[in-house]
Design a protein around this motif. Structure first.
Motif, PDB file in Angstrom:
ATOM      1  N   LYS A   1       0.876  -1.179   0.000  1.00 31.85           N
ATOM      2  CA  LYS A   1       0.000   0.000   0.000  1.00 31.85           C
ATOM      3  C   LYS A   1       0.908   1.222   0.000  1.00 31.85           C
ATOM      4  CE  LYS A   1      -3.983   1.994   2.428  1.00 31.85           C
ATOM      5  NZ  LYS A   1      -4.952   1.783   1.331  1.00 31.85           N
TER       6      LYS A   1
ATOM      7  N   PRO B   1       0.652   4.902  -1.388  1.00 33.69           N
ATOM      8  CA  PRO B   1      -0.097   5.974  -2.039  1.00 33.69           C
ATOM      9  C   PRO B   1       0.771   6.915  -2.865  1.00 33.69           C
ATOM     10  CG  PRO B   1      -0.031   6.253   0.356  1.00 33.69           C
ATOM     11  CD  PRO B   1       0.470   4.895   0.075  1.00 33.69           C
TER      12      PRO B   1
ATOM     13  N   TRP C   1      -0.215   3.061  -5.691  1.00 33.91           N
ATOM     14  CA  TRP C   1      -0.315   1.603  -5.660  1.00 33.91           C
ATOM     15  C   TRP C   1      -1.036   1.147  -4.395  1.00 33.91           C
ATOM     16  CZ3 TRP C   1       2.034  -1.330  -9.590  1.00 33.91           C
ATOM     17  CH2 TRP C   1       1.925  -2.729  -9.459  1.00 33.91           C
ATOM     18  N   ASP C   2      -2.024   0.255  -4.566  1.00 36.28           N
ATOM     19  CA  ASP C   2      -2.742  -0.292  -3.418  1.00 36.28           C
ATOM     20  C   ASP C   2      -3.190  -1.706  -3.748  1.00 36.28           C
ATOM     21  OD1 ASP C   2      -4.251  -0.910  -1.220  1.00 36.28           O
ATOM     22  OD2 ASP C   2      -5.769   0.647  -1.527  1.00 36.28           O
ATOM     23  N   ASP C   3      -2.515  -2.687  -3.169  1.00 31.63           N
ATOM     24  CA  ASP C   3      -2.875  -4.083  -3.419  1.00 31.63           C
ATOM     25  C   ASP C   3      -4.132  -4.513  -2.674  1.00 31.63           C
ATOM     26  OD1 ASP C   3      -0.926  -4.866  -5.256  1.00 31.63           O
ATOM     27  OD2 ASP C   3       0.559  -5.283  -3.703  1.00 31.63           O
ATOM     28  N   TYR C   4      -4.605  -3.679  -1.767  1.00 24.99           N
ATOM     29  CA  TYR C   4      -5.772  -4.057  -0.960  1.00 24.99           C
ATOM     30  C   TYR C   4      -7.085  -3.547  -1.552  1.00 24.99           C
ATOM     31  CZ  TYR C   4      -2.372  -5.581   2.479  1.00 24.99           C
ATOM     32  OH  TYR C   4      -1.348  -6.236   3.106  1.00 24.99           O
ATOM     33  N   LYS C   5      -7.047  -2.402  -2.236  1.00 21.76           N
ATOM     34  CA  LYS C   5      -8.223  -1.832  -2.933  1.00 21.76           C
ATOM     35  C   LYS C   5      -9.462  -1.751  -2.034  1.00 21.76           C
ATOM     36  CE  LYS C   5      -6.205  -1.773  -7.088  1.00 21.76           C
ATOM     37  NZ  LYS C   5      -4.925  -2.409  -6.798  1.00 21.76           N
TER      38      LYS C   5
ATOM     39  N   TYR D   1       9.169  -1.687   0.606  1.00 18.37           N
ATOM     40  CA  TYR D   1       7.910  -2.402   0.401  1.00 18.37           C
ATOM     41  C   TYR D   1       8.143  -3.883   0.078  1.00 18.37           C
ATOM     42  CZ  TYR D   1       5.722   2.214   0.145  1.00 18.37           C
ATOM     43  OH  TYR D   1       5.278   3.483   0.435  1.00 18.37           O
TER      44      TYR D   1
ATOM     45  N   GLU E   1       2.339  -3.941   7.442  1.00 19.23           N
ATOM     46  CA  GLU E   1       1.141  -3.532   6.702  1.00 19.23           C
ATOM     47  C   GLU E   1      -0.011  -4.483   6.996  1.00 19.23           C
ATOM     48  OE1 GLU E   1      -1.274  -1.186   4.945  1.00 19.23           O
ATOM     49  OE2 GLU E   1       0.860  -0.645   4.993  1.00 19.23           O
TER      50      GLU E   1
ATOM     51  N   GLN F   1      -3.724  -3.494   8.420  1.00 19.82           N
ATOM     52  CA  GLN F   1      -4.958  -3.879   7.740  1.00 19.82           C
ATOM     53  C   GLN F   1      -5.858  -4.741   8.633  1.00 19.82           C
ATOM     54  OE1 GLN F   1      -5.947  -2.903   4.639  1.00 19.82           O
ATOM     55  NE2 GLN F   1      -4.107  -1.638   4.449  1.00 19.82           N
TER      56      GLN F   1
END
Length: 561
Positions: free
Chosen positions: A154, A156, A160-164, A197, A206, A210
């Motif tokens: 994640k 910003p 980019w955000d793999d969790y959406k 990352y 991360e 989450q």
């Protein structure tokens, strides 16, 4: 454990490179070199610290007690004064580091349900589950859903955000190691060079943010930069963390790794293709995918707060004693763990990081026997690097000497035992004035700077200079050069591959009488020249204007006026 001696690494490599002798020719130090480092002294330190007597130097073990005593004694004999915490008005040799210690009472029971059928997973073989460091007294997960979240990033600032926005609270998330750029070599994350990352530490952090019940990183040798043996040996033993106010904010209940084959099977049983899913994860529009798998993990843990030690010596400066230059190396290794194929359970850590400790002791001697430097020279052996750079993280948050008046930090973590090189390097590709100084001093010694040959391994984030950098202190870790006088780059690469596959974080990382110390001597000479330059100048190195560490350094600017 007493074992039949193995061939030294230098000997092994001499057999694999046609025409190479077992050792490299010694390289004479330039006439202007201020101190002649002694290979026999370096070898003795490594042999002793890497012996079975020290039991792999794990924190909070008899091995720590012996290591701290040895380092304190050697610092004193080298000519240093105690530089640690003040007790009853006097400096001691150590800085106490409180750590949360966690270990499984018995091997955890782990399973996964695939296609409606339970499958037993073996700790250390199919999966490597870490003892919890989030404050819980164990891990108890039953039938928890599993979600594949790509690289688990994640970011910003990179769009980019793999969790959406997908809610993964209470679920186990499975993710790939390294960055989305690793496979293709280009993209939003700077190409092959790993960003933070890509590190497993970030991925756990991360996951905790989450609200995930667990984070499992899929192991693949190339993007991880090490094999499964390293994962198993580093994650199935006693875990440590610094004592945090809210450990659950940093650590989910379950942290661990899984074998690639298990990930492929979980994806296939969900009617999907692992390669296709992995390719999709490289794209910005990737969305999480819930797998048809349910995970069970049950294991009681023994947790307690223990105190480990950073070992610190100082040579007070003659003109500016309140300004410091720091040399560092981590003293810890993995201790006693799971046995290898030969039944050896002692992870000696002779190269990692007996070599760095030997250098630290002899570097201290080099300054103590010379003219008194203007600034103070601090020599620090930190604890729990192998558990996440914890000793240096604690120091950075609780410095014995103000960060604002720390000129720079020079770290050594794994040094050369296969001879001298024409070049040298540092971990990562950070831009800072300290590197400019290093290059200038090396040029005087006839050596050439080569950028990190494998930035995809994330070396910058894997040693203690990183925690100092986050505090704004200019910091580098010197690494051996690639272009060996004997065998060139080919022999160096062969050594690196052999070391990573057979010795790194494995019991066979043991001292060998065959090692060639000319490379260590050359690197120690270079680091001495750099330290001497910093000690006898009014220079205050800084990070480049675009560095993520510049702001932290600039916040202490008033301390240097």
């Amino acid at each position: 454990m007493t074992r039949i001696p193995l061939l030294g690494l230098a000997s092994i490599l001499s057999l694999t490179i046609t025409g190479c002798a077992a050792t490299t020719p010694a390289v004479d130090a330039p006439a202007a070199a201020p101190f002649a480092f002694d290979g026999a002294r370096l070898s003795d330190h490594i042999r002793i610290l890497g012996s079975d007597e020290f039991e792999g130097r794990a924190p909070n073990t008899p091995g720590e007690t012996k290591t701290v005593a040895y380092l304190s004694d050697q610092f004193a004999k080298a000519g240093l004064q105690p530089g640690g915490a003040i007790v009853d008005g006097q400096r001691t040799w150590t800085q106490p580091v409180p750590l949360l210690k966690s270990e499984f009472a018995v091997t955890p029971v782990i399973g996964v349900t695939l296609g409606g059928k339970p499958v037993v997973l073996t700790q250390g073989e199919d999966i490597a589950v870490r003892a919890p460091t989030n404050g819980d007294q164990g891990i108890n997960l039953t039938g928890v859903p599993v979600v594949f979240v790509g690289y688990g990033v994640k970011a910003p600032e990179r769009g980019w955000d793999d969790y959406k926005g997908v809610d993964v609270r209470g679920k186990v998330i499975v993710m790939l190691v390294n960055d989305p750029d690793f496979e293709g070599g280009e993209g939003q994350f700077g190409g092959k060079a790993m960003t933070y990352y890509g590190r497993w530490t970030y991925k756990y952090e991360e996951g905790a943010r989450q609200g995930a019940a667990g984070v499992l990183v899929v192991h693949e040798t190339a993007p991880a930069s090490y094999g499964w043996a390293t994962v198993k040996n580093s994650n199935t033993n006693t875990m440590f963390d610094i004592v945090r106010k809210d450990p659950k904010a940093e650590h989910p209940p379950l942290e661990g790794w899984i074998q690639r084959d298990l990930a492929v099977r979980m994806v296939a049983d969900s009617g999907l293709d692992f390669a296709s899913l992995k390719a999709a994860a490289r794209k910005k529009d990737f969305r999480p995918v819930e797998l048809k798998a349910r995970l069970d993990v049950h294991g009681d843990a023994r947790t307690e707060v223990i105190t480990s030690q950073n070992v610190v010596g100082i040579l007070p400066g003659g003109t500016h004693p309140d300004e410091t230059v720091i040399y560092s190396a981590h003293w810890d290794h993995l201790g006693i763990g799971l046995p290898d194929a030969n039944g050896d359970k002692i992870y000696n850590g002779a190269i990692d990081n007996g070599t760095g400790l030997a250098h630290l002791i002899e570097q201290a001697r080099s300054f103590a026997v010379g003219p008194r430097p203007e600034r103070s020279m601090v020599f620090m052996a930190v604890t729990a690097e192998e558990k996440g750079l914890l000793g240096s993280e604690y120091y950075a948050a609780n410095p014995l000497y103000p960060a604002g008046k720390t000129v720079g930090m020079l770290n050594t973590d794994v040094m050369s035992v296969v001879g001298a090189a024409r070049d040298y390097s540092i971990r990562g590709s950070a831009k800072l004035g300290l590197l400019d100084d290093l290059i200038e001093e090396a040029t005087k010694l006839g050596r050439t700077y080569t950028p990190d040959a494998h930035p995809e391994t994330g070396g910058f984030y894997r040693s203690d200079h990183f925690t100092f950098a986050k505090a704004g202190i200019p910091a580098i870790s010197l690494t051996p050069g690639q272009n060996l006088f004997n065998g060139g780059v080919a022999r160096s690469e062969e050594f690196s591959k052999t070391y990573t596959s057979k010795y790194y974080h494995q019991p066979d990382d043991e001292w060998s009488p065959d090692w060639d110390y000319s490379g260590m001597i050359a690197d120690a000479t270079l680091l001495h020249a750099l330290g001497l330059r910093l000690a006898n100048s009014r220079e205050w190195p800084n990070w480049s204007q675009d560095s993520e560490f510049r702001a932290a350094r600039d916040r202490t600017a008033a301390d240097r006026r």
